[in-house]
Design a protein around this motif. Structure first.
Motif, PDB file in Angstrom:
ATOM      1  N   GLU A 160       0.828  -1.203   0.000  1.00  0.00           N
ATOM      2  CA  GLU A 160       0.000   0.000   0.000  1.00  0.00           C
ATOM      3  C   GLU A 160       0.867   1.259   0.000  1.00  0.00           C
ATOM      4  O   GLU A 160       0.584   2.229  -0.675  1.00  0.00           O
ATOM      5  CB  GLU A 160      -0.927   0.002   1.218  1.00  0.00           C
ATOM      6  CG  GLU A 160      -1.850   1.216   1.247  1.00  0.00           C
ATOM      7  CD  GLU A 160      -2.838   1.158   2.395  1.00  0.00           C
ATOM      8  OE1 GLU A 160      -3.274   2.229   2.839  1.00  0.00           O
ATOM      9  OE2 GLU A 160      -3.156   0.036   2.834  1.00  0.00           O
ATOM     10  N   VAL A 161       1.926   1.234   0.794  1.00  0.00           N
ATOM     11  CA  VAL A 161       2.858   2.357   0.841  1.00  0.00           C
ATOM     12  C   VAL A 161       4.272   1.807   0.708  1.00  0.00           C
ATOM     13  O   VAL A 161       4.647   0.870   1.402  1.00  0.00           O
ATOM     14  CB  VAL A 161       2.732   3.156   2.148  1.00  0.00           C
ATOM     15  CG1 VAL A 161       3.813   4.223   2.220  1.00  0.00           C
ATOM     16  CG2 VAL A 161       1.350   3.788   2.246  1.00  0.00           C
ATOM     17  N   ILE A 162       5.053   2.374  -0.193  1.00  0.00           N
ATOM     18  CA  ILE A 162       6.454   2.000  -0.332  1.00  0.00           C
ATOM     19  C   ILE A 162       7.274   2.984   0.479  1.00  0.00           C
ATOM     20  O   ILE A 162       7.258   4.190   0.222  1.00  0.00           O
ATOM     21  CB  ILE A 162       6.890   2.036  -1.810  1.00  0.00           C
ATOM     22  CG1 ILE A 162       6.030   1.079  -2.635  1.00  0.00           C
ATOM     23  CG2 ILE A 162       8.365   1.673  -1.946  1.00  0.00           C
ATOM     24  CD1 ILE A 162       6.262   1.183  -4.125  1.00  0.00           C
ATOM     25  N   ARG A 163       7.960   2.482   1.485  1.00  0.00           N
ATOM     26  CA  ARG A 163       8.730   3.361   2.368  1.00  0.00           C
ATOM     27  C   ARG A 163      10.073   3.694   1.715  1.00  0.00           C
ATOM     28  O   ARG A 163      10.987   2.883   1.723  1.00  0.00           O
ATOM     29  CB  ARG A 163       8.891   2.701   3.733  1.00  0.00           C
ATOM     30  CG  ARG A 163       7.569   2.655   4.484  1.00  0.00           C
ATOM     31  CD  ARG A 163       7.599   1.761   5.689  1.00  0.00           C
ATOM     32  NE  ARG A 163       6.355   1.860   6.435  1.00  0.00           N
ATOM     33  CZ  ARG A 163       5.229   1.232   6.091  1.00  0.00           C
ATOM     34  NH1 ARG A 163       5.204   0.466   5.027  1.00  0.00           N
ATOM     35  NH2 ARG A 163       4.123   1.370   6.806  1.00  0.00           N
ATOM     36  N   LEU A 164      10.133   4.879   1.167  1.00  0.00           N
ATOM     37  CA  LEU A 164      11.292   5.276   0.384  1.00  0.00           C
ATOM     38  C   LEU A 164      12.463   5.639   1.284  1.00  0.00           C
ATOM     39  O   LEU A 164      12.291   6.027   2.435  1.00  0.00           O
ATOM     40  CB  LEU A 164      10.932   6.463  -0.503  1.00  0.00           C
ATOM     41  CG  LEU A 164       9.778   6.208  -1.483  1.00  0.00           C
ATOM     42  CD1 LEU A 164       9.386   7.505  -2.157  1.00  0.00           C
ATOM     43  CD2 LEU A 164      10.168   5.171  -2.510  1.00  0.00           C
ATOM     44  N   ALA A 165      13.658   5.504   0.735  1.00  0.00           N
ATOM     45  CA  ALA A 165      14.866   5.904   1.453  1.00  0.00           C
ATOM     46  C   ALA A 165      14.875   7.424   1.613  1.00  0.00           C
ATOM     47  O   ALA A 165      14.234   8.151   0.856  1.00  0.00           O
ATOM     48  CB  ALA A 165      16.099   5.437   0.689  1.00  0.00           C
ATOM     49  N   PRO A 166      15.581   7.956   2.605  1.00  0.00           N
ATOM     50  CA  PRO A 166      15.669   9.411   2.773  1.00  0.00           C
ATOM     51  C   PRO A 166      16.280  10.075   1.539  1.00  0.00           C
ATOM     52  O   PRO A 166      16.934   9.424   0.727  1.00  0.00           O
ATOM     53  CB  PRO A 166      16.589   9.569   3.995  1.00  0.00           C
ATOM     54  CG  PRO A 166      16.535   8.256   4.706  1.00  0.00           C
ATOM     55  CD  PRO A 166      16.326   7.223   3.632  1.00  0.00           C
ATOM     56  N   ALA A 167      16.047  11.370   1.423  1.00  0.00           N
ATOM     57  CA  ALA A 167      16.620  12.116   0.297  1.00  0.00           C
ATOM     58  C   ALA A 167      18.126  11.905   0.245  1.00  0.00           C
ATOM     59  O   ALA A 167      18.807  11.915   1.265  1.00  0.00           O
ATOM     60  CB  ALA A 167      16.296  13.603   0.446  1.00  0.00           C
ATOM     61  N   ASP A 225      23.493  -5.152  -8.044  1.00  0.00           N
ATOM     62  CA  ASP A 225      23.056  -5.693  -6.768  1.00  0.00           C
ATOM     63  C   ASP A 225      23.915  -5.025  -5.705  1.00  0.00           C
ATOM     64  O   ASP A 225      25.104  -5.342  -5.570  1.00  0.00           O
ATOM     65  CB  ASP A 225      23.237  -7.208  -6.728  1.00  0.00           C
ATOM     66  CG  ASP A 225      22.731  -7.835  -5.431  1.00  0.00           C
ATOM     67  OD1 ASP A 225      22.635  -7.112  -4.420  1.00  0.00           O
ATOM     68  OD2 ASP A 225      22.445  -9.045  -5.427  1.00  0.00           O
ATOM     69  N   PRO A 226      23.373  -4.059  -4.929  1.00  0.00           N
ATOM     70  CA  PRO A 226      24.210  -3.332  -3.969  1.00  0.00           C
ATOM     71  C   PRO A 226      24.685  -4.188  -2.805  1.00  0.00           C
ATOM     72  O   PRO A 226      25.612  -3.795  -2.098  1.00  0.00           O
ATOM     73  CB  PRO A 226      23.280  -2.202  -3.490  1.00  0.00           C
ATOM     74  CG  PRO A 226      21.904  -2.695  -3.747  1.00  0.00           C
ATOM     75  CD  PRO A 226      21.987  -3.568  -4.960  1.00  0.00           C
ATOM     76  N   LEU A 242      20.534   4.296  -4.959  1.00  0.00           N
ATOM     77  CA  LEU A 242      20.705   2.914  -5.429  1.00  0.00           C
ATOM     78  C   LEU A 242      19.839   1.907  -4.664  1.00  0.00           C
ATOM     79  O   LEU A 242      20.233   0.762  -4.482  1.00  0.00           O
ATOM     80  CB  LEU A 242      22.178   2.485  -5.335  1.00  0.00           C
ATOM     81  CG  LEU A 242      23.219   3.426  -5.934  1.00  0.00           C
ATOM     82  CD1 LEU A 242      24.618   2.865  -5.731  1.00  0.00           C
ATOM     83  CD2 LEU A 242      22.941   3.679  -7.406  1.00  0.00           C
ATOM     84  N   ARG A 243      18.638   2.310  -4.252  1.00  0.00           N
ATOM     85  CA  ARG A 243      17.775   1.383  -3.527  1.00  0.00           C
ATOM     86  C   ARG A 243      16.693   0.769  -4.414  1.00  0.00           C
ATOM     87  O   ARG A 243      16.388  -0.412  -4.302  1.00  0.00           O
ATOM     88  CB  ARG A 243      17.125   2.077  -2.328  1.00  0.00           C
ATOM     89  CG  ARG A 243      16.144   1.194  -1.547  1.00  0.00           C
ATOM     90  CD  ARG A 243      16.820  -0.051  -1.002  1.00  0.00           C
ATOM     91  NE  ARG A 243      15.869  -1.045  -0.515  1.00  0.00           N
ATOM     92  CZ  ARG A 243      15.417  -1.104   0.726  1.00  0.00           C
ATOM     93  NH1 ARG A 243      15.800  -0.192   1.606  1.00  0.00           N
ATOM     94  NH2 ARG A 243      14.584  -2.044   1.088  1.00  0.00           N
ATOM     95  N   GLY A 258       6.946  -1.443 -12.685  1.00  0.00           N
ATOM     96  CA  GLY A 258       7.309  -2.099 -11.441  1.00  0.00           C
ATOM     97  C   GLY A 258       8.276  -1.256 -10.630  1.00  0.00           C
ATOM     98  O   GLY A 258       9.139  -0.573 -11.188  1.00  0.00           O
ATOM     99  N   VAL A 259       8.123  -1.280  -9.311  1.00  0.00           N
ATOM    100  CA  VAL A 259       9.087  -0.668  -8.398  1.00  0.00           C
ATOM    101  C   VAL A 259       9.872  -1.817  -7.782  1.00  0.00           C
ATOM    102  O   VAL A 259       9.363  -2.558  -6.945  1.00  0.00           O
ATOM    103  CB  VAL A 259       8.399   0.177  -7.314  1.00  0.00           C
ATOM    104  CG1 VAL A 259       9.441   0.801  -6.396  1.00  0.00           C
ATOM    105  CG2 VAL A 259       7.540   1.261  -7.954  1.00  0.00           C
ATOM    106  N   PHE A 260      11.110  -1.962  -8.224  1.00  0.00           N
ATOM    107  CA  PHE A 260      11.948  -3.112  -7.890  1.00  0.00           C
ATOM    108  C   PHE A 260      12.916  -2.737  -6.782  1.00  0.00           C
ATOM    109  O   PHE A 260      13.663  -1.757  -6.901  1.00  0.00           O
ATOM    110  CB  PHE A 260      12.712  -3.554  -9.144  1.00  0.00           C
ATOM    111  CG  PHE A 260      13.570  -4.766  -8.973  1.00  0.00           C
ATOM    112  CD1 PHE A 260      13.017  -6.034  -8.994  1.00  0.00           C
ATOM    113  CD2 PHE A 260      14.940  -4.649  -8.812  1.00  0.00           C
ATOM    114  CE1 PHE A 260      13.806  -7.162  -8.852  1.00  0.00           C
ATOM    115  CE2 PHE A 260      15.748  -5.761  -8.670  1.00  0.00           C
ATOM    116  CZ  PHE A 260      15.172  -7.027  -8.684  1.00  0.00           C
ATOM    117  N   ASP A 261      12.898  -3.503  -5.684  1.00  0.00           N
ATOM    118  CA  ASP A 261      13.816  -3.287  -4.569  1.00  0.00           C
ATOM    119  C   ASP A 261      15.151  -3.937  -4.916  1.00  0.00           C
ATOM    120  O   ASP A 261      15.250  -5.152  -5.035  1.00  0.00           O
ATOM    121  CB  ASP A 261      13.230  -3.908  -3.295  1.00  0.00           C
ATOM    122  CG  ASP A 261      13.999  -3.513  -2.044  1.00  0.00           C
ATOM    123  OD1 ASP A 261      15.243  -3.511  -2.096  1.00  0.00           O
ATOM    124  OD2 ASP A 261      13.360  -3.228  -1.022  1.00  0.00           O
TER     125      ASP A 261
END
Length: 406
Positions: free
Chosen positions: A75-82, A145-146, A165-166, A181-184
């Motif tokens: 429902e919500v993708i928790r994005l990395a900080p700026a 792949d980080p 790079l997330r 797609g939003v790929f992790d």
């Protein structure tokens, strides 16, 4: 224990204790912010801290009088900080601005980076016939792949990587397609699929990593006419417009139709990108090399007040004082205030500013077999020092890098 194994174990613990299903993600993100500075592995101390934090959460949850509500995962993708890129090129694999190279493999297998930028992905291509007198450029994408600091071949037809790079925004093969797609990149999972009313063939992240601009097409954006004896024949781009997408909620905004007559551009792929401040979008013009800007509704807009017309991909230095010159051996860097040449470099193209004193370029460090045997190099502004970042691909398959702020 690898990051992915740790994540799986933590999620199993979370389910048994009836705590939120995303507790493992939150715990890993806390360690991930520390681990990303090292790129390769989660430090042992951070691992212990994550396990301890989850163990305490399990103990508290075990005595809770009622179950905790679980929010749907996508429902919500928790994005990395700026993202805040490092200031300087540094040595050593554990530092944020470290120089990472793969001078053995071409295309590369190990991560390539210097200072502010990393090669987050790259693609190879081949042409296939798509109709009478038509051909399509098919791309094979390799994504960083980080966790392992290596590149993996993907199934995607197009992609772009977010600052930090997330996440990668991915499109399936058979462009254009009706979902994004939003790929992790750390878990190697698609976190959400974003449905589109119209098929899209290109996508780009905003500078803050919170939004996407997706460019819509009616046919494959890399389809073109087969060259004949008289040269390249041109077919009109099938671009129809764009969407602006909120990534956290995985929702697309309104479709904005866009005519093709604003820019003198004969390329079939005419994707949109973002201004540096994320307030406008742009399309590259072919000649001269400058950007034509629009607001987020598709209305033509004046360039940002601090925008500088450049003749190279690198453009202006991070501190705003220097300007990378046009392609061609040798290249040069000038002082913006005076126009004075402050350095010349024995490279073909200046691609990105690693920091105020170094640039990532296409060139040769040492002896090369011919003028086309060039790879990625790190070069100083004065041109006195050049370090190879990739192998010289004269006799191997060519590849195109995607640079992303790390």
């Amino acid at each position: 224990m690898t990051t992915r194994e740790l994540r799986k174990t933590l999620e199993e613990w979370a389910r048994e204790a009836r705590v939120p299903a995303d507790l493992a993600d939150r715990a890993l993100r806390a360690g991930g912010r520390r681990r990303r500075s090292a790129f390769l592995a989660l430090p042992a101390a951070a691992t212990c801290a994550v396990v301890l934090a989850v163990a305490l959460a399990v103990t508290r949850a075990g005595s809770a009088p009622s179950p905790v509500a679980v929010q749907p995962r996508d429902e919500v993708i928790r994005l990395a900080p700026a993202h805040e890129p490092p200031d300087k090129v540094t040595a050593g694999r554990s530092s944020v601005g470290s120089v990472l190279a793969d001078t053995r493999d071409s295309p590369p297998r190990k991560m390539i980076a210097a200072g502010r930028w990393a090669v987050s992905a790259y693609w190879t291509s081949e042409w296939r016939k798509s109709g009478p007198d038509l051909r399509v450029r098919g791309r094979t994408w390799y994504l960083l792949d980080p966790v392992t600091a290596t590149y993996d071949e993907t199934e995607w037809g197009f992609l772009d990587v977010s600052p930090g790079l997330r996440y990668a925004a991915v499109l399936e093969k058979g462009l254009p397609v009706r979902r994004i797609g939003v790929f992790d990149m750390e878990t190697r999972e698609v976190r959400a699929w974003i449905p589109m009313d119209r098929p899209v063939g290109g996508v780009a992240w905003s500078p803050d990593g919170k939004s996407l601009v997706a460019t819509a097409y009616t046919r494959h954006p890399d389809e073109e006419a087969v060259p004949d004896g008289a040269g390249q024949r041109v077919i009109e781009s099938s671009r129809t417009g764009f969407y602006v997408i909120d990534v956290a909620t995985a929702t697309a905004g309104e479709f904005h139709p866009m005519a093709l007559d604003f820019v003198d551009n004969s390329n079939p792929r005419r994707d949109f990108g973002w201004s540096d401040d994320g307030m406008l979008i742009y399309e590259w013009d072919l000649s001269p090399r400058h950007k034509v800007f629009y607001d987020l509704n598709g209305t033509p807009h004046a360039a940002p007040s601090d925008y500088v017309v450049t003749e190279s991909k690198a453009g202006v230095s991070p501190d705003g004082t220097l300007l990378a010159g046009r392609d061609g051996l040798p290249t040069k860097v000038t002082e913006r205030a005076t126009g004075k040449v402050v350095g010349r470099q024995r490279v073909l193209q200046l691609l990105a500013w690693a920091d105020d004193d170094h640039l990532i370029a296409l060139g040769c460090a040492g002896k090369c077999g011919n003028e086309f045997a060039n790879g990625l190099v790190l070069v100083t502004v004065d041109g006195k020092e050049t370090v190879s970042l990739s192998a010289n691909p004269a006799r191997t398959r060519s590849w195109e890098p995607l640079f992303t702020l790390r």
